[in-house]
Scaffold this motif. Structure first.
Motif, PDB file in Angstrom:
ATOM      1  N   ALA A 159       0.861  -1.300   0.045  1.00 35.31           N
ATOM      2  CA  ALA A 159       0.106   0.056  -0.053  1.00 35.31           C
ATOM      3  C   ALA A 159       0.826   1.361  -0.133  1.00 35.31           C
ATOM      4  N   TYR A 160       0.137   2.452  -0.240  1.00 32.64           N
ATOM      5  CA  TYR A 160       0.882   3.521  -0.076  1.00 32.64           C
ATOM      6  C   TYR A 160       0.035   4.570   0.424  1.00 32.64           C
ATOM      7  N   PHE A 161       0.426   5.251   1.505  1.00 28.44           N
ATOM      8  CA  PHE A 161      -0.280   6.310   2.050  1.00 28.44           C
ATOM      9  C   PHE A 161       0.342   7.926   1.942  1.00 28.44           C
TER      10      PHE A 161
ATOM     11  N   ALA B 153      -4.320  -7.979  -2.087  1.00 24.62           N
ATOM     12  CA  ALA B 153      -4.146  -8.700  -0.915  1.00 24.62           C
ATOM     13  C   ALA B 153      -4.318  -7.799   0.317  1.00 24.62           C
ATOM     14  N   TYR B 154      -3.807  -6.591   0.176  1.00 25.04           N
ATOM     15  CA  TYR B 154      -3.652  -5.624   1.357  1.00 25.04           C
ATOM     16  C   TYR B 154      -5.119  -5.124   1.506  1.00 25.04           C
TER      17      TYR B 154
ATOM     18  N   GLU C  28       4.736  -9.029   9.631  1.00 24.53           N
ATOM     19  CA  GLU C  28       5.958  -8.119   9.676  1.00 24.53           C
ATOM     20  C   GLU C  28       5.527  -6.958   8.828  1.00 24.53           C
ATOM     21  N   VAL C  29       5.641  -5.809   9.197  1.00 23.67           N
ATOM     22  CA  VAL C  29       5.456  -4.573   8.389  1.00 23.67           C
ATOM     23  C   VAL C  29       6.507  -3.915   8.283  1.00 23.67           C
ATOM     24  N   ASN C  30       6.760  -3.338   7.090  1.00 26.62           N
ATOM     25  CA  ASN C  30       7.969  -2.266   6.608  1.00 26.62           C
ATOM     26  C   ASN C  30       7.326  -1.287   5.985  1.00 26.62           C
ATOM     27  N   LEU C  31       7.746  -0.176   6.841  1.00 34.05           N
ATOM     28  CA  LEU C  31       7.246   1.280   6.333  1.00 34.05           C
ATOM     29  C   LEU C  31       8.531   1.919   5.487  1.00 34.05           C
ATOM     30  N   LEU C  32       8.245   2.608   4.500  1.00 28.58           N
ATOM     31  CA  LEU C  32       9.485   3.033   3.776  1.00 28.58           C
ATOM     32  C   LEU C  32       9.120   4.354   3.238  1.00 28.58           C
TER      33      LEU C  32
ATOM     34  N   PHE D  77       5.608   3.850   1.863  1.00 29.20           N
ATOM     35  CA  PHE D  77       5.271   2.752   1.134  1.00 29.20           C
ATOM     36  C   PHE D  77       5.054   1.626   2.254  1.00 29.20           C
ATOM     37  N   VAL D  78       3.895   0.857   2.168  1.00 28.76           N
ATOM     38  CA  VAL D  78       3.791   0.083   3.104  1.00 28.76           C
ATOM     39  C   VAL D  78       3.938  -1.714   2.508  1.00 28.76           C
ATOM     40  N   LEU D  79       4.909  -2.389   3.100  1.00 29.69           N
ATOM     41  CA  LEU D  79       4.965  -3.752   2.578  1.00 29.69           C
ATOM     42  C   LEU D  79       4.915  -4.736   3.928  1.00 29.69           C
ATOM     43  N   ILE D  80       3.828  -5.602   3.709  1.00 26.49           N
ATOM     44  CA  ILE D  80       3.591  -6.328   4.779  1.00 26.49           C
ATOM     45  C   ILE D  80       3.835  -8.009   4.291  1.00 26.49           C
ATOM     46  N   SER D  81       4.690  -8.910   5.320  1.00 22.66           N
ATOM     47  CA  SER D  81       4.572 -10.130   5.106  1.00 22.66           C
ATOM     48  C   SER D  81       3.835 -10.860   6.203  1.00 22.66           C
ATOM     49  N   ASP D  82       3.401 -12.025   5.712  1.00 23.83           N
ATOM     50  CA  ASP D  82       2.660 -12.914   6.542  1.00 23.83           C
ATOM     51  C   ASP D  82       3.887 -13.816   7.203  1.00 23.83           C
TER      52      ASP D  82
END
Length: 177
Positions: A20-22, A35-36, A95-99, A113-118
């Motif tokens: 996602a992007y905020f 998926a998000y 696990e959430v990565n905010l870039l 940018f939001v990247l999330i892994s299960d």
């Protein structure tokens, strides 16, 4: 340009991560892969324009706010883990990565940018190992029989009855042949 946008959407919808992007100014969703969006109860269109709080819920937003603040203040990537409940009420671990989205020379963060892994399977496996180790430790302590574990002939562990029987502490036994 339209072909590239469709290719990007296809890629984003088929990778095994949530994306996602905020925007930084209003914290509203400007992009989310399928998926998000579905993970948080939306679709790719209905999620657009929603605030972070509307998407993930206010309680979750309060818990992640320190990470968002760090991203905005320090202009650096932030990672954290958190627990979610899936639609069936089962816990999932992510696990959430905010870039940060920044332009060189511009001190402002434009978005995230939001990247999330299960990572559920990893946390479940860790829990199983912990439980197994706890059961083994209880067994070792409760047994009246002397028990020793070794690898390649070198002692790696022993229970208290064995230590008492031969008159050595566990630290003295470990590593002996």
């Amino acid at each position: 340009a339209q072909d590239q946008a469709q290719l990007f959407r296809m890629l984003a919808d088929n990778v095994p991560v949530l994306i996602a992007y905020f925007g930084a100014d209003d914290l509203r969703c400007q992009f989310a892969n399928k998926a998000y969006a579905h993970t948080f109860g939306w679709d790719e269109r209905s999620i657009l324009g929603r605030t972070i709080g509307e998407v993930i819920g206010e309680p979750a937003l309060r818990s992640i706010q320190p990470h968002v603040d760090t991203l905005m203040r320090e202009r650096r990537a932030v990672s954290y883990e958190r627990r979610l409940l899936d639609p069936d009420g089962k816990p999932k671990y992510i696990e959430v990565n905010l870039l940060p989205h920044c332009h060189e020379g511009d001190p402002a963060v434009r978005g995230s940018f939001v990247l999330i892994s299960d990572i559920t399977r990893h946390r479940v496996a860790e829990q199983a190992v912990r439980e197994s180790e706890e059961r083994l430790a209880k067994f070792m302590q409760a047994s009246a029989e002397g028990i020793v574990f070794h690898k390649d002939g070198y002692i790696t562990d022993a229970n208290p009855p064995l230590c008492e029987l031969i008159g050595y502490t566990l630290d003295e036994l470990r590593g002996r042949y």
